[in-house]
Design an enzyme around this catalytic site. Structure first.
Site, PDB file in Angstrom:
ATOM      1  N   GLN A  81      58.360 -29.425  29.012  1.00 10.41           N
ATOM      2  CA  GLN A  81      59.797 -29.340  28.752  1.00 10.41           C
ATOM      3  C   GLN A  81      60.057 -28.640  27.416  1.00 10.41           C
ATOM      4  O   GLN A  81      59.516 -29.022  26.384  1.00 10.41           O
ATOM      5  CB  GLN A  81      60.404 -30.761  28.742  1.00 10.41           C
ATOM      6  N   LYS A  95      64.546 -34.517  36.651  1.00 11.22           N
ATOM      7  CA  LYS A  95      63.501 -33.816  37.402  1.00 11.22           C
ATOM      8  C   LYS A  95      62.534 -34.815  38.035  1.00 11.22           C
ATOM      9  O   LYS A  95      62.146 -34.669  39.196  1.00 11.22           O
ATOM     10  CB  LYS A  95      62.744 -32.855  36.478  1.00 11.22           C
ATOM     11  N   ASP A 136      57.283 -23.717  36.428  1.00 12.31           N
ATOM     12  CA  ASP A 136      58.445 -23.176  35.719  1.00 12.31           C
ATOM     13  C   ASP A 136      58.398 -21.639  35.672  1.00 12.31           C
ATOM     14  O   ASP A 136      59.355 -21.002  35.241  1.00 12.31           O
ATOM     15  CB  ASP A 136      58.476 -23.708  34.278  1.00 12.31           C
TER      16      ASP A 136
END
Ligand code: ADP
Length: 287
Positions: free
Chosen positions: A98, A54, A121
């Site tokens: 994460q 990412k 996200d």
């Protein structure tokens, strides 16, 4: 019938190019590049790989990289303080925590410390509420990528029978929500579903997000259906998905490969969300 392969790598490259152009325009207009903050806690090797990918993709798009790696024994207040700092930092346009988090940390409480404007996200309660209400907001990356792939292939969603296998907050549930918003008749199958194949054989659009290698066989698939494989599993013979690609591609109308399908699209959508967050924040500031 042989299914048309929906090439996630090519589509992701296209999307990343668009994002890079938006980042360039933003940077020119405001004199600074929007930033993506990634927060990794602990040493889960798979998470390390994902975060590295990412960050690399973000840097290639011209985004600023703000990475924080905390030890596995980081406490809730420590993580909360870091997210608080990132939330305040105007150079940070998007924050990604994460998952999964090490045992002992409350992921729901921590994710909800991310301001909705920076929730790239799309995982906070606030973002999920906006999605459920059909209001504008940042959408979870994997489901957005799924919709993009279907659109690029010209698969009609309005009025279509869609079945999503999996009801996770990250993938299955939001994917169903997005399909519903696009006018599909949506069924969500999950671990408690009886006679899965009977349910999935109705689907003109089938999203496999159960996290079980090879769960979806030709028997599960209606001839001509669009089959999107969200699963990713490391096996002795390489990466494979939830769908048995060889046999299903003989029945399906469209299929996504693993690797090279949904995975690259997820990263592309993260970058797109980050520049959208930056543009929204800049627009809100001058309004
Ligand atoms: P992901 O984050 O990829 O969506 P999760 O592990 O969080 O994966 O969720 C897996 C989902 O798959 C759950 O919603 C579960 O109900 C569903 N699932 C698991 N096994 C089956 C099965 N045999 N048939 C249908 N759905 C399943």
């Amino acid at each position: 019938m042989t299914a048309t392969i929906i090439d996630g790598t090519a589509l992701a490259a296209e999307s990343r190019k668009e994002t890079a152009e938006r980042v360039t325009a933003f940077t020119r207009a405001y004199g600074w590049a929007p930033g993506l903050a990634t927060v990794l806690i602990g040493d889960d090797p798979a998470s390390e790989v994902y975060v590295r990918r990412k960050r690399k993709a973000a840097a290639e798009a011209g985004l600023e990289d703000f990475h924080h790696h905390l030890p596995a024994d980081a406490s809730h207040p420590q993580v909360a303080a870091l997210i608080g700092e990132l939330a305040e930092d105007p150079r940070v346009s998007g924050i990604l925590l994460q998952l999964p988090l090490p045992a002992g940390l409350d992921r729901y409480a921590l994710v909800d410390l991310i301001p909705v404007e920076k929730d790239v996200d799309g995982l906070t309660t606030a973002s999920q509420g906006l999605l459920a209400r059909g209001l504008p907001g940042l959408r979870p990356c994997t489901p957005s990528g799924v919709i993009r792939m279907l659109d690029s292939a010209g698969v009609r969603l309005d009025g279509a029978e869609a079945v999503v296998i999996g009801r996770s907050e990250l993938v299955g549930h939001p994917a169903a929500e997005l399909l519903l918003r696009r006018g599909a008749t949506v069924t969500i199958a999950h671990s408690r579903t009886r006679a899965l194949a009977e349910v999935t054989r109705r689907a003109e659009v089938l999203i496999a997000a159960a996290g079980i290698p090879g769960l979806v066989t030709a028997e599960h698939v209606r001839p001509g259906a669009a089959v999107i494989d969200v699963g990713i599993h490391r096996t002795d013979s390489g990466l494979t998905g939830d769908v048995r690609f060889a046999e299903v591609s003989r029945t399906a109308g469209w299929i996504t490969p693993v690797p090279g399908g949904v995975g690259p699209m997820t990263i592309a959508m993260l970058l797109a969300n980050t520049i959208t967050a930056a543009e929204n924040a800049a627009y809100a500031a001058i309004r």
